[in-house]
Design a protein around this motif. Structure first.
Motif, mmCIF file in Angstrom:
data_model
loop_
_atom_site.group_PDB
_atom_site.id
_atom_site.type_symbol
_atom_site.label_atom_id
_atom_site.label_comp_id
_atom_site.label_asym_id
_atom_site.label_seq_id
_atom_site.Cartn_x
_atom_site.Cartn_y
_atom_site.Cartn_z
ATOM 1 N N ALA A 76 20.929 37.130 -35.934
ATOM 2 C CA ALA A 76 20.799 35.888 -35.172
ATOM 3 C C ALA A 76 21.147 34.688 -36.046
ATOM 4 O O ALA A 76 20.886 34.671 -37.259
ATOM 5 C CB ALA A 76 19.389 35.748 -34.619
ATOM 6 N N ALA A 77 21.718 33.679 -35.427
ATOM 7 C CA ALA A 77 22.153 32.481 -36.147
ATOM 8 C C ALA A 77 20.980 31.515 -36.320
ATOM 9 O O ALA A 77 20.975 30.402 -35.780
ATOM 10 C CB ALA A 77 23.297 31.820 -35.402
ATOM 11 N N VAL A 78 19.976 31.953 -37.053
ATOM 12 C CA VAL A 78 18.827 31.106 -37.384
ATOM 13 C C VAL A 78 18.809 30.881 -38.884
ATOM 14 O O VAL A 78 19.428 31.619 -39.651
ATOM 15 C CB VAL A 78 17.495 31.732 -36.913
ATOM 16 C CG1 VAL A 78 17.480 31.867 -35.399
ATOM 17 C CG2 VAL A 78 17.251 33.079 -37.576
ATOM 18 N N VAL A 104 12.057 42.899 -45.805
ATOM 19 C CA VAL A 104 12.899 42.015 -46.615
ATOM 20 C C VAL A 104 13.501 42.782 -47.788
ATOM 21 O O VAL A 104 14.686 42.618 -48.119
ATOM 22 C CB VAL A 104 12.091 40.798 -47.100
ATOM 23 C CG1 VAL A 104 12.938 39.913 -48.019
ATOM 24 C CG2 VAL A 104 11.591 39.989 -45.904
ATOM 25 N N GLN A 105 12.705 43.623 -48.429
ATOM 26 C CA GLN A 105 13.222 44.417 -49.536
ATOM 27 C C GLN A 105 14.369 45.327 -49.090
ATOM 28 O O GLN A 105 15.355 45.513 -49.810
ATOM 29 C CB GLN A 105 12.097 45.259 -50.148
ATOM 30 C CG GLN A 105 11.033 44.452 -50.857
ATOM 31 C CD GLN A 105 9.807 45.283 -51.201
ATOM 32 O OE1 GLN A 105 9.539 46.298 -50.553
ATOM 33 N NE2 GLN A 105 9.056 44.855 -52.199
ATOM 34 N N GLU A 106 14.239 45.885 -47.889
ATOM 35 C CA GLU A 106 15.209 46.874 -47.409
ATOM 36 C C GLU A 106 16.450 46.228 -46.789
ATOM 37 O O GLU A 106 17.570 46.709 -46.979
ATOM 38 C CB GLU A 106 14.535 47.781 -46.369
ATOM 39 C CG GLU A 106 15.378 48.955 -45.912
ATOM 40 C CD GLU A 106 15.546 50.030 -46.970
ATOM 41 O OE1 GLU A 106 16.417 50.892 -46.780
ATOM 42 O OE2 GLU A 106 14.805 50.004 -47.986
ATOM 43 N N THR A 139 16.999 38.982 -46.146
ATOM 44 C CA THR A 139 16.580 37.991 -45.160
ATOM 45 C C THR A 139 17.481 36.776 -45.290
ATOM 46 O O THR A 139 18.485 36.789 -46.020
ATOM 47 C CB THR A 139 15.092 37.637 -45.314
ATOM 48 O OG1 THR A 139 14.640 36.938 -44.151
ATOM 49 C CG2 THR A 139 14.818 36.797 -46.548
ATOM 50 N N LYS A 140 17.155 35.718 -44.569
ATOM 51 C CA LYS A 140 17.952 34.499 -44.596
ATOM 52 C C LYS A 140 17.721 33.757 -45.921
ATOM 53 O O LYS A 140 16.860 34.126 -46.727
ATOM 54 C CB LYS A 140 17.581 33.604 -43.420
ATOM 55 C CG LYS A 140 17.731 34.272 -42.051
ATOM 56 C CD LYS A 140 19.182 34.519 -41.713
ATOM 57 C CE LYS A 140 19.336 35.070 -40.302
ATOM 58 N NZ LYS A 140 20.753 35.233 -39.909
ATOM 59 N N ASP A 170 16.008 28.926 -50.485
ATOM 60 C CA ASP A 170 16.224 27.481 -50.409
ATOM 61 C C ASP A 170 14.934 26.774 -50.006
ATOM 62 O O ASP A 170 14.553 25.767 -50.598
ATOM 63 C CB ASP A 170 17.324 27.165 -49.392
ATOM 64 C CG ASP A 170 18.695 27.658 -49.827
ATOM 65 O OD1 ASP A 170 18.878 27.916 -51.036
ATOM 66 O OD2 ASP A 170 19.564 27.804 -48.953
ATOM 67 N N THR A 171 14.289 27.312 -48.962
ATOM 68 C CA THR A 171 13.059 26.707 -48.438
ATOM 69 C C THR A 171 12.087 27.804 -48.056
ATOM 70 O O THR A 171 12.484 28.819 -47.480
ATOM 71 C CB THR A 171 13.360 25.847 -47.191
ATOM 72 O OG1 THR A 171 14.283 24.813 -47.525
ATOM 73 C CG2 THR A 171 12.088 25.221 -46.628
ATOM 74 N N VAL A 172 10.828 27.596 -48.392
ATOM 75 C CA VAL A 172 9.740 28.409 -47.858
ATOM 76 C C VAL A 172 8.916 27.508 -46.952
ATOM 77 O O VAL A 172 8.341 26.515 -47.398
ATOM 78 C CB VAL A 172 8.850 28.990 -48.976
ATOM 79 C CG1 VAL A 172 7.588 29.614 -48.369
ATOM 80 C CG2 VAL A 172 9.605 30.021 -49.792
#
Length: 331
Positions: free
Chosen positions: A232-234, A252-254, A257-258, A295-297
């Motif tokens: 998805a484009a998020v 996320v490990q597998e 993520t973004k 970049d951001t959390v």
């Protein structure tokens, strides 16, 4: 260096005075809940309550400020509750908890109302920067509703996505849009619908010029659902580290993520108030486990916050804002 942004997924508890005033003004029956045609007195009470919760977020020092969704009697179903060609019928359980909402039954072609946009317009007068919009994700809204018009699950999901995109297209300038998608966890789509759910999110995300977060909670996504959501484009996916930190971290490990992530770090349904240090430790743990260089959390509660007493809700706002200001906590 990762930027930590303190925020919430909205849906706040009403201030105590507003609960009392609105109970008297609105009544106590199902038919007395928000429908989009409220009296001036009811509108004024909600306006004052919105002003109060925005001021409180700014006082806490949150980086993103929401309007609070105080009018959302039906929680995530609210945008349909105020729409034309939707009948609000019997009371049904809101996921697996002790809250209930009116079942929205779509009986005709959906058109955006501008209801959510109007609330954001009002909020923008108080918020100089950092305004965040909140909408139900299209898959969750379709899951909570009943189709009595489109006649096909795929067509219904597309219609819900278009409806939300048209609403989002009326928003004032916002920094961030949170799309709340608990149904992706609670009632995961199977083969085919999982890809369509991500495409529906794309439709809504494409309607705004803002960073978009697909926020999931009450557990972790099944692996295939997560893999499709990655398409998805998020700008970020939300992970509920309170309910299931292990499986969320594994995803996320597998699968990666973004570039940015949203982390559900405080419990939106528990009155225990996490310390800023504990919240920061959870951010650092996730970063270490996933070898992240984000970049951001977005540091947030895992769920909506309307479940909490007002004093606990406010304390969690303070804790999130203070955690974002902390340096990395030593192990």
């Amino acid at each position: 260096m990762t930027r930590v942004v303190a925020t919430t997924p909205g849906l706040y508890p009403l201030p105590d005075w507003a609960k009392d005033d609105l109970s008297d003004l609105k009544g106590h029956q199902k038919d007395d809940l928000i429908s989009g045609s409220e009296s001036e007195a009811i509108t004024d009470a909600y306006d004052r309550a919105r002003t109060e919760v925005i001021d409180r977020q700014q006082e806490a020092g949150l980086d993103r400020v929401v309007e609070g969704q105080l009018r959302w009697d039906d929680m995530l179903a609210h945008p349909l509750a105020v729409a034309d060609d939707v009948e609000m019928r019997g009371i049904v359980r809101y996921y697996d908890n002790n809250n209930f909402y009116r079942e929205p039954v779509v009986t005709g072609g959906l058109t955006a109302t501008g209801d959510v946009a109007a609330e954001l317009d009002a909020a923008s007068e108080q918020v100089g920067g950092g305004l965040q919009a909140v909408l139900p994700g299209p898959y969750s809204l379709a899951d909570l509703a009943t189709d009595d018009h489109y006649g096909d699950e795929a067509a219904f999901l597309d219609a819900i996505a278009d409806f939300l995109a048209d609403e989002a297209g009326q928003f004032p300038d916002v920094e961030t849009l949170f799309l709340l998608e608990p149904s992706l966890v609670e009632n995961p789509p199977g083969d085919g619908p999982d890809a369509r759910a991500s495409e529906a999110i794309d439709t809504v995300a494409g309607a705004v010029d803002a960073d978009v977060v697909a926020h999931t909670y009450w557990g972790a996504l099944e692996e295939k659902v997560y893999a499709h959501l990655m398409d998805a484009a998020v700008d970020a996916i939300g992970f509920d580290l309170v309910s299931d930190h292990d499986q969320n971290t594994y995803n996320v490990q597998e699968y990666g993520t973004k570039d940015s992530v949203a982390l559900g770090l405080v419990d939106g349904q528990n009155t225990l108030v996490e310390s800023p240090e504990t919240i920061r430790e959870r951010i650092d743990w996730f970063d270490d486990q996933t070898n992240g260089d984000y970049d951001t959390v977005y540091a947030t509660s895992n769920t909506e916050l309307f479940y909490l007493p007002v004093n606990k809700f406010e304390a969690k706002l303070d804790a999130l804002a203070n955690a974002a200001e902390l340096e990395e906590v030593e192990a």
